[in-house]
Design a protein around this motif. Structure first.
Motif, PDB file in Angstrom:
ATOM      1  N   LEU A 293       0.841  -1.199   0.000  1.00 41.67           N
ATOM      2  CA  LEU A 293       0.000   0.000   0.000  1.00 41.67           C
ATOM      3  C   LEU A 293       0.882   1.257   0.000  1.00 41.67           C
ATOM      4  O   LEU A 293       1.982   1.259   0.557  1.00 41.67           O
ATOM      5  N   ASN A 294       0.394   2.306  -0.588  1.00 38.69           N
ATOM      6  CA  ASN A 294       1.117   3.580  -0.632  1.00 38.69           C
ATOM      7  C   ASN A 294       0.757   4.405   0.598  1.00 38.69           C
ATOM      8  O   ASN A 294      -0.038   5.364   0.533  1.00 38.69           O
ATOM      9  N   THR A 295       1.321   3.997   1.751  1.00 39.25           N
ATOM     10  CA  THR A 295       1.034   4.689   2.994  1.00 39.25           C
ATOM     11  C   THR A 295       2.140   4.410   4.006  1.00 39.25           C
ATOM     12  O   THR A 295       2.862   3.405   3.888  1.00 39.25           O
ATOM     13  N   SER A 296       2.238   5.322   4.960  1.00 36.11           N
ATOM     14  CA  SER A 296       3.163   5.133   6.077  1.00 36.11           C
ATOM     15  C   SER A 296       2.405   4.857   7.375  1.00 36.11           C
ATOM     16  O   SER A 296       3.018   4.747   8.433  1.00 36.11           O
ATOM     17  N   ASN A 297       1.090   4.789   7.277  1.00 33.80           N
ATOM     18  CA  ASN A 297       0.283   4.484   8.471  1.00 33.80           C
ATOM     19  C   ASN A 297       0.436   3.011   8.869  1.00 33.80           C
ATOM     20  O   ASN A 297       0.988   2.196   8.133  1.00 33.80           O
ATOM     21  N   ARG A 298      -0.129   2.667  10.021  1.00 35.14           N
ATOM     22  CA  ARG A 298      -0.092   1.279  10.485  1.00 35.14           C
ATOM     23  C   ARG A 298      -0.839   0.388   9.486  1.00 35.14           C
ATOM     24  O   ARG A 298      -1.924   0.746   8.996  1.00 35.14           O
ATOM     25  N   CYS A 299      -0.248  -0.757   9.226  1.00 33.97           N
ATOM     26  CA  CYS A 299      -0.843  -1.707   8.273  1.00 33.97           C
ATOM     27  C   CYS A 299      -1.051  -3.067   8.955  1.00 33.97           C
ATOM     28  O   CYS A 299      -0.270  -3.468   9.830  1.00 33.97           O
ATOM     29  N   PHE A 300      -2.067  -3.746   8.535  1.00 35.38           N
ATOM     30  CA  PHE A 300      -2.431  -5.032   9.149  1.00 35.38           C
ATOM     31  C   PHE A 300      -2.767  -6.050   8.055  1.00 35.38           C
ATOM     32  O   PHE A 300      -3.251  -5.684   6.971  1.00 35.38           O
ATOM     33  N   GLN A 301      -2.521  -7.298   8.402  1.00 37.78           N
ATOM     34  CA  GLN A 301      -2.867  -8.381   7.475  1.00 37.78           C
ATOM     35  C   GLN A 301      -3.723  -9.411   8.202  1.00 37.78           C
ATOM     36  O   GLN A 301      -3.422  -9.823   9.322  1.00 37.78           O
ATOM     37  N   ILE A 302      -4.788  -9.823   7.530  1.00 42.27           N
ATOM     38  CA  ILE A 302      -5.677 -10.863   8.059  1.00 42.27           C
ATOM     39  C   ILE A 302      -5.601 -12.055   7.120  1.00 42.27           C
ATOM     40  O   ILE A 302      -5.863 -11.941   5.915  1.00 42.27           O
ATOM     41  N   LYS A 303      -5.251 -13.199   7.690  1.00 47.15           N
ATOM     42  CA  LYS A 303      -5.121 -14.421   6.887  1.00 47.15           C
ATOM     43  C   LYS A 303      -6.496 -15.067   6.737  1.00 47.15           C
ATOM     44  O   LYS A 303      -7.196 -15.311   7.720  1.00 47.15           O
ATOM     45  N   ILE A 304      -6.861 -15.369   5.484  1.00 48.71           N
ATOM     46  CA  ILE A 304      -8.161 -15.958   5.184  1.00 48.71           C
ATOM     47  C   ILE A 304      -7.950 -17.299   4.488  1.00 48.71           C
ATOM     48  O   ILE A 304      -7.228 -17.377   3.488  1.00 48.71           O
ATOM     49  N   SER A 305      -8.573 -18.347   5.046  1.00 51.42           N
ATOM     50  CA  SER A 305      -8.430 -19.691   4.496  1.00 51.42           C
ATOM     51  C   SER A 305      -9.773 -20.211   4.024  1.00 51.42           C
ATOM     52  O   SER A 305     -10.830 -19.741   4.456  1.00 51.42           O
ATOM     53  N   LEU A 306      -9.704 -21.194   3.154  1.00 52.92           N
ATOM     54  CA  LEU A 306     -10.917 -21.880   2.715  1.00 52.92           C
ATOM     55  C   LEU A 306     -11.533 -22.614   3.898  1.00 52.92           C
ATOM     56  O   LEU A 306     -10.840 -23.316   4.637  1.00 52.92           O
TER      57      LEU A 306
ATOM     58  N   VAL B  10      -5.980 -23.349   0.165  1.00 53.73           N
ATOM     59  CA  VAL B  10      -6.158 -22.019  -0.435  1.00 53.73           C
ATOM     60  C   VAL B  10      -6.095 -20.979   0.682  1.00 53.73           C
ATOM     61  O   VAL B  10      -6.838 -21.092   1.662  1.00 53.73           O
ATOM     62  N   GLN B  11      -5.218 -19.992   0.521  1.00 56.84           N
ATOM     63  CA  GLN B  11      -5.086 -18.940   1.536  1.00 56.84           C
ATOM     64  C   GLN B  11      -4.753 -17.608   0.863  1.00 56.84           C
ATOM     65  O   GLN B  11      -4.027 -17.571  -0.132  1.00 56.84           O
ATOM     66  N   LEU B  12      -5.318 -16.561   1.441  1.00 54.18           N
ATOM     67  CA  LEU B  12      -4.952 -15.215   0.976  1.00 54.18           C
ATOM     68  C   LEU B  12      -4.771 -14.291   2.176  1.00 54.18           C
ATOM     69  O   LEU B  12      -5.258 -14.573   3.274  1.00 54.18           O
ATOM     70  N   GLY B  13      -4.085 -13.196   1.936  1.00 55.65           N
ATOM     71  CA  GLY B  13      -3.893 -12.192   2.970  1.00 55.65           C
ATOM     72  C   GLY B  13      -4.657 -10.920   2.607  1.00 55.65           C
ATOM     73  O   GLY B  13      -4.432 -10.334   1.540  1.00 55.65           O
ATOM     74  N   LEU B  14      -5.585 -10.531   3.485  1.00 54.17           N
ATOM     75  CA  LEU B  14      -6.315  -9.278   3.305  1.00 54.17           C
ATOM     76  C   LEU B  14      -5.552  -8.188   4.064  1.00 54.17           C
ATOM     77  O   LEU B  14      -5.493  -8.187   5.291  1.00 54.17           O
ATOM     78  N   VAL B  15      -4.968  -7.275   3.314  1.00 57.40           N
ATOM     79  CA  VAL B  15      -4.150  -6.212   3.905  1.00 57.40           C
ATOM     80  C   VAL B  15      -4.952  -4.915   3.887  1.00 57.40           C
ATOM     81  O   VAL B  15      -5.583  -4.580   2.884  1.00 57.40           O
ATOM     82  N   PHE B  16      -4.910  -4.186   5.007  1.00 57.63           N
ATOM     83  CA  PHE B  16      -5.643  -2.912   5.055  1.00 57.63           C
ATOM     84  C   PHE B  16      -4.884  -1.904   5.918  1.00 57.63           C
ATOM     85  O   PHE B  16      -4.050  -2.255   6.747  1.00 57.63           O
TER      86      PHE B  16
END
Length: 249
Positions: free
Chosen positions: A33-46, A57-63
């Motif tokens: 992401l184009n930011t310097s703020n705090r970033c988090f990742q949530i792991k999502i599985s089938l 199957v797994q993905l990372g939702l970053v926000f």
């Protein structure tokens, strides 16, 4: 005036409590992401069901929160941890951004997580089911079935002879000892036959009509191997005694 910072902190604490190990804070340089703020990742599985995740199957939702979140949509990015193509990530990201726009004014990250899990399940549940079947089939094909000695007529006959001998031995163990006595062992000698009293009934008429009261029969009690049956010898002797032509000799 809305306190955005406080609302954002409260949402982060709630996400930590709900998602636990699936939730982590990452460095902004890892977020994409184009930011310097705090970033988090949530792991999502089938999800195979409501409780058991499937890591095929797994993905990372970053926000990352913007300054005016939740009145603005958060910065979002998706990463494939395992088994998701770039095109699938693009489709899901567009879906999440659309949903975020519809939920402005309230905390929405957990709602986006739920939608992501539902999408992954709908998209990949059937594919992974086919994969599991193929993997199981492959594992069965890898099993080596041991082969014993080929069966031929000769080996079968040898086995049957051995089996019947063992069976006869087992049956013999169940029989009483009296049943194991041979016919020869049961047969009485001539002497034993006379001593048993059986001779009195057959010899009585002969003794009454005979003048040779002192005549006797000499049996060889020790000749156990004679081929002539002793009872046959006795019958022959009695027949001669009953013949009138032989009397008076």
């Amino acid at each position: 005036m809305t306190d955005y910072v406080q609302e954002q902190e409260m949402e982060i604490e709630a996400l930590k409590a709900i998602l636990m190990d699936e939730f982590e804070e990452i460095h902004p340089s890892e977020s994409g992401l184009n930011t310097s703020n705090r970033c988090f990742q949530i792991k999502i599985s089938l999800q195979d069901d409501e409780t058991e995740p499937n890591d095929t199957v797994q993905l990372g939702l970053v926000f990352s929160h913007t300054h005016k979140y939740p009145d603005e949509i958060p910065l979002l990015n998706l990463k494939s941890i395992k088994g998701i193509s770039a095109s699938d990530l693009t489709v899901l990201k567009e879906k999440l951004e659309q949903e975020a726009s519809e939920n402005l004014g309230m905390a929405m990250i957990y709602s986006l997580v739920t939608s992501s899990k539902e999408w992954v399940t709908e998209r990949f549940a059937h594919d992974t089911g086919d994969y599991d079947i193929l993997e199981e089939t492959a594992n069965k094909d890898e099993i080596i079935v041991p082969h014993g000695e080929p069966v031929t007529v000769e080996t079968f006959l040898a086995w049957r002879e051995k089996f019947e001998a063992e069976l006869a031995l087992e049956r013999a163990k169940l029989l009483p000892e009296s049943a194991l006595v041979t016919t020869k062992e049961k047969k009485l000698t001539g002497k034993q036959w006379f001593e048993s009293g059986r001779a009195s009934k057959r010899a009585a008429p002969i003794i009454e009509g005979s003048n040779d009261e002192d005549e006797d029969i000499d049996f060889d009690d020790d000749d156990d191997n004679s081929e002539v049956d002793e009872e046959d010898m006795l019958d022959h002797y009695l027949a001669e005694k009953l013949d009138p032509s032989n009397q008076g000799r």
